[in-house]
Motif scaffolding. Structure first.
Motif, PDB file in Angstrom:
ATOM      1  N   ALA A  49     -44.589  -8.149   4.589  1.00 26.84           N
ATOM      2  CA  ALA A  49     -43.726  -7.417   5.585  1.00 26.84           C
ATOM      3  C   ALA A  49     -43.818  -6.920   7.442  1.00 26.84           C
ATOM      4  O   ALA A  49     -44.719  -7.097   8.011  1.00 26.84           O
ATOM      5  CB  ALA A  49     -44.088  -5.156   5.654  1.00 26.84           C
ATOM      6  N   ILE A  51     -41.405  -5.078  11.089  1.00 25.69           N
ATOM      7  CA  ILE A  51     -40.444  -3.858  11.300  1.00 25.69           C
ATOM      8  C   ILE A  51     -40.061  -3.810  12.584  1.00 25.69           C
ATOM      9  O   ILE A  51     -40.425  -5.055  13.179  1.00 25.69           O
ATOM     10  CB  ILE A  51     -41.202  -2.302  10.787  1.00 25.69           C
ATOM     11  CG1 ILE A  51     -40.710  -1.086  10.919  1.00 25.69           C
ATOM     12  CG2 ILE A  51     -42.284  -2.192  11.948  1.00 25.69           C
ATOM     13  CD1 ILE A  51     -41.137   0.261  10.558  1.00 25.69           C
ATOM     14  N   ASN A  56     -36.021   1.352  12.875  1.00 26.45           N
ATOM     15  CA  ASN A  56     -36.987   1.250  11.535  1.00 26.45           C
ATOM     16  C   ASN A  56     -35.946  -0.313  10.695  1.00 26.45           C
ATOM     17  O   ASN A  56     -36.337  -0.179   9.322  1.00 26.45           O
ATOM     18  CB  ASN A  56     -37.219   1.949  10.952  1.00 26.45           C
ATOM     19  CG  ASN A  56     -38.308   2.821  12.051  1.00 26.45           C
ATOM     20  OD1 ASN A  56     -39.031   2.607  12.496  1.00 26.45           O
ATOM     21  ND2 ASN A  56     -37.545   4.280  12.050  1.00 26.45           N
ATOM     22  N   THR A  58     -36.273  -3.618   8.279  1.00 28.31           N
ATOM     23  CA  THR A  58     -37.883  -3.617   7.951  1.00 28.31           C
ATOM     24  C   THR A  58     -37.487  -4.989   6.778  1.00 28.31           C
ATOM     25  O   THR A  58     -36.387  -5.070   6.230  1.00 28.31           O
ATOM     26  CB  THR A  58     -37.999  -2.451   6.322  1.00 28.31           C
ATOM     27  OG1 THR A  58     -37.340  -2.066   6.039  1.00 28.31           O
ATOM     28  CG2 THR A  58     -38.742  -1.426   7.746  1.00 28.31           C
ATOM     29  N   TYR A  60     -39.429  -7.225   3.206  1.00 27.19           N
ATOM     30  CA  TYR A  60     -40.587  -7.207   2.377  1.00 27.19           C
ATOM     31  C   TYR A  60     -40.388  -8.995   1.241  1.00 27.19           C
ATOM     32  O   TYR A  60     -39.605  -9.141   1.338  1.00 27.19           O
ATOM     33  CB  TYR A  60     -41.005  -6.295   2.018  1.00 27.19           C
ATOM     34  CG  TYR A  60     -40.855  -4.655   2.386  1.00 27.19           C
ATOM     35  CD1 TYR A  60     -39.967  -4.066   2.062  1.00 27.19           C
ATOM     36  CD2 TYR A  60     -42.466  -4.216   2.317  1.00 27.19           C
ATOM     37  CE1 TYR A  60     -39.844  -2.695   2.836  1.00 27.19           C
ATOM     38  CE2 TYR A  60     -42.368  -3.538   3.022  1.00 27.19           C
ATOM     39  CZ  TYR A  60     -41.320  -1.873   3.337  1.00 27.19           C
ATOM     40  OH  TYR A  60     -41.237  -1.519   4.205  1.00 27.19           O
ATOM     41  N   THR A  69     -44.994  -0.152   1.843  1.00 26.78           N
ATOM     42  CA  THR A  69     -43.986   0.516   2.573  1.00 26.78           C
ATOM     43  C   THR A  69     -44.802   0.395   4.118  1.00 26.78           C
ATOM     44  O   THR A  69     -45.777   0.678   4.762  1.00 26.78           O
ATOM     45  CB  THR A  69     -43.924   1.771   2.383  1.00 26.78           C
ATOM     46  OG1 THR A  69     -43.739   2.270   1.397  1.00 26.78           O
ATOM     47  CG2 THR A  69     -43.245   3.103   3.629  1.00 26.78           C
ATOM     48  N   SER A  71     -44.505   1.144   8.084  1.00 28.69           N
ATOM     49  CA  SER A  71     -43.924   1.665   9.352  1.00 28.69           C
ATOM     50  C   SER A  71     -44.372   1.898  10.786  1.00 28.69           C
ATOM     51  O   SER A  71     -45.805   1.075  10.472  1.00 28.69           O
ATOM     52  CB  SER A  71     -44.410   3.656   8.508  1.00 28.69           C
ATOM     53  OG  SER A  71     -45.591   3.747   8.603  1.00 28.69           O
ATOM     54  N   ILE A 107     -36.352  -8.847  12.966  1.00 22.11           N
ATOM     55  CA  ILE A 107     -37.506  -8.732  12.243  1.00 22.11           C
ATOM     56  C   ILE A 107     -37.482 -10.355  11.878  1.00 22.11           C
ATOM     57  O   ILE A 107     -36.835 -10.996  11.659  1.00 22.11           O
ATOM     58  CB  ILE A 107     -37.226  -7.350  11.313  1.00 22.11           C
ATOM     59  CG1 ILE A 107     -36.482  -8.109  10.719  1.00 22.11           C
ATOM     60  CG2 ILE A 107     -38.165  -6.310  11.889  1.00 22.11           C
ATOM     61  CD1 ILE A 107     -36.049  -6.941   8.981  1.00 22.11           C
TER      62      ILE A 107
END
Length: 127
Positions: A49, A51, A56, A58, A60, A69, A71, A107
């Motif tokens: 993952a 971020i 934010n 993201t 995956y 998840t 964060s 990302i």
């Protein structure tokens, strides 16, 4: 330069949950995009993952979508990975990684795009 330290790993039964945290120090945390990678026993390191610095954004790997998840808390200089519904195939050493000098929404899933790495932490899921 940033230093990264992972915590929260351990042994859990299939179906259980763990929360990994990565504490950053030595630089302005909000300047770094962050990622989690893992290396299963006998296999190559793989993306889990990522971020972005802000917004934010993201991303995956398909195998963890809906279960994991990512964060971040820029005020506390931490990035976390909440892992639910764990499976034996999630067993691996998990690594936190950081990349600086990127725009706010950057990302990336490629490990060679990241400049800094934690020491890794073991996650073992028993069947």
């Amino acid at each position: 330069q940033v230093q990264l330290v992972e915590t929260g790993g351990g042994l859990v039964q299939a179906g259980g949950s763990l929360r990994l945290s990565c504490a950053a120090s030595g630089s302005t945390f909000s300047s770094y995009a962050m990622g989690w990678f893992r290396q299963p026993p006998g296999k190559e390191r793989e993306f889990v993952a990522a971020i972005s610095r802000t917004f934010n954004y993201t991303s995956y790997v398909d195998s963890v979508k809906g279960r994991f998840t990512i964060s971040r808390d820029n005020a506390k200089n931490t990035v976390s990975l909440q892992m639910n519904s764990l499976k034996p195939e999630d067993t691996a050493v998990y690594y936190c990684a950081a990349r600086g000098g990127v725009w706010y929404g950057w990302i990336n899933a490629e490990s060679n795009e990241y400049d800094y790495w934690g020491q890794g932490i073991q996650v073992t899921v028993s069947s």
